[in-house]
Design a protein around this motif. Structure first.
Motif, short mmCIF file in Angstrom:
data_model
loop_
_atom_site.label_atom_id
_atom_site.label_comp_id
_atom_site.label_asym_id
_atom_site.label_seq_id
_atom_site.Cartn_x
_atom_site.Cartn_y
_atom_site.Cartn_z
N MET A 124 -33.31 -7.99 58.22
CA MET A 124 -32.77 -9.65 57.88
C MET A 124 -33.68 -9.92 59.66
N TYR A 125 -33.13 -8.56 60.66
CA TYR A 125 -33.57 -9.06 61.78
C TYR A 125 -35.02 -9.20 62.57
N TYR A 126 -35.48 -8.52 61.30
CA TYR A 126 -37.47 -8.46 61.37
C TYR A 126 -37.61 -9.43 60.87
N ILE A 127 -37.01 -10.45 60.04
CA ILE A 127 -37.89 -11.53 59.90
C ILE A 127 -37.55 -12.98 60.55
N TYR A 128 -36.22 -12.70 61.44
CA TYR A 128 -35.78 -12.96 62.56
C TYR A 128 -36.35 -13.29 63.56
N SER A 129 -36.55 -12.23 64.03
CA SER A 129 -37.51 -11.39 64.72
C SER A 129 -39.15 -11.84 65.36
N SER A 130 -39.65 -11.82 63.66
CA SER A 130 -40.99 -11.97 62.85
C SER A 130 -40.78 -13.61 63.58
N SER A 131 -40.65 -13.84 63.22
CA SER A 131 -40.61 -16.29 63.02
C SER A 131 -40.04 -16.12 64.59
N LEU A 132 -39.38 -16.19 65.41
CA LEU A 132 -38.93 -16.56 66.44
C LEU A 132 -40.76 -16.51 67.21
N LEU A 133 -40.31 -15.43 67.60
CA LEU A 133 -42.54 -14.65 67.82
C LEU A 133 -43.38 -15.94 67.85
N LEU A 134 -43.19 -15.90 66.83
CA LEU A 134 -44.66 -16.76 65.88
C LEU A 134 -44.55 -18.50 66.78
N THR A 135 -42.84 -18.97 66.52
CA THR A 135 -42.91 -19.81 66.59
C THR A 135 -42.96 -20.01 68.47
N GLY A 136 -42.42 -19.48 68.96
CA GLY A 136 -43.08 -19.36 70.81
C GLY A 136 -44.38 -19.26 71.75
N LEU A 137 -44.41 -18.07 71.27
CA LEU A 137 -46.41 -17.67 71.62
C LEU A 137 -47.05 -19.22 70.54
N LEU A 138 -47.04 -19.48 69.36
CA LEU A 138 -47.72 -21.30 68.91
C LEU A 138 -47.65 -21.97 69.27
N ILE A 139 -45.79 -22.49 70.08
CA ILE A 139 -46.13 -23.71 71.46
C ILE A 139 -47.31 -22.75 72.48
N VAL A 140 -46.76 -21.69 72.85
CA VAL A 140 -47.51 -21.71 74.55
C VAL A 140 -48.76 -21.87 74.28
N ASN A 141 -49.79 -21.54 73.47
CA ASN A 141 -50.88 -21.36 72.70
C ASN A 141 -51.64 -23.17 72.86
N VAL A 142 -50.65 -23.69 72.07
CA VAL A 142 -50.69 -24.84 71.34
C VAL A 142 -50.71 -25.40 72.62
N VAL A 143 -49.81 -25.31 73.77
CA VAL A 143 -49.95 -26.52 74.97
C VAL A 143 -51.13 -25.90 75.88
N PHE A 144 -51.32 -24.74 75.91
CA PHE A 144 -52.52 -24.17 76.81
C PHE A 144 -53.50 -24.76 76.29
N SER A 145 -54.12 -24.39 74.85
CA SER A 145 -55.26 -25.11 74.24
C SER A 145 -55.55 -26.10 74.70
N TYR A 146 -54.55 -27.12 74.17
CA TYR A 146 -54.39 -28.71 74.27
C TYR A 146 -55.12 -29.25 75.77
N GLN A 147 -54.00 -28.66 76.93
CA GLN A 147 -54.58 -28.80 77.93
C GLN A 147 -56.40 -28.63 78.37
N SER A 148 -56.69 -27.58 77.88
CA SER A 148 -57.60 -26.66 78.57
C SER A 148 -58.91 -28.35 77.56
N LYS A 149 -58.34 -28.45 76.94
CA LYS A 149 -59.10 -29.48 75.84
C LYS A 149 -59.29 -30.85 75.72
N HIS A 150 -58.22 -31.37 76.39
CA HIS A 150 -58.17 -32.78 76.12
C HIS A 150 -57.12 -33.53 77.64
#
Length: 115
Positions: A1-27
């Motif tokens: 179960m730790y695998y699922i929690y870890s993967s989903s938390l990492l995916l969420t956090g990394l998506l947030i960071v990359n979306v913010v920086f991508s949005y900043q560079s574009k807009h």
């Protein structure tokens, strides 16, 4: 179960960071004050992303027991997310050199996991 929690938390956090920086560079205008205003408004997002990434790595370490492997996996996940954000925000399509580099990273990932 730790695998699922870890993967989903990492995916969420990394998506947030990359979306913010991508949005900043574009807009967002690259002038100092507009960038500062955007970064100050994005602080709550970075706080939540930092918590998600931190707990994702912590739970991944609990699940696997090897911190190097967890960090390597999170970096590989971040590379794929960066490619996705480049495609979505900047309409960049990866070249064969990028795919070759990712293949090398994946091979390193498999070698690191092997005993």
């Amino acid at each position: 179960m730790y695998y699922i929690y870890s993967s989903s938390l990492l995916l969420t956090g990394l998506l947030i960071v990359n979306v913010v920086f991508s949005y900043q560079s574009k807009h967002i205008d690259p002038q100092f004050w507009s960038t500062l205003k955007f970064q100050l408004l994005a602080l709550p997002l970075f706080l939540s992303a930092n918590l998600c990434i931190g707990y994702g790595i912590k739970l991944g370490y609990k699940a696997i027991g090897n911190l190097g492997y967890v960090l390597l996996a999170s970096k590989g996940l971040e590379m794929f997310i960066s490619l996705l954000m480049g495609f979505i925000f900047l309409r960049e399509s990866p070249t064969w050199r990028i795919w070759a580099g990712l293949a090398i990273v994946l091979i390193g990932f498999v070698v690191a996991k092997g005993k």
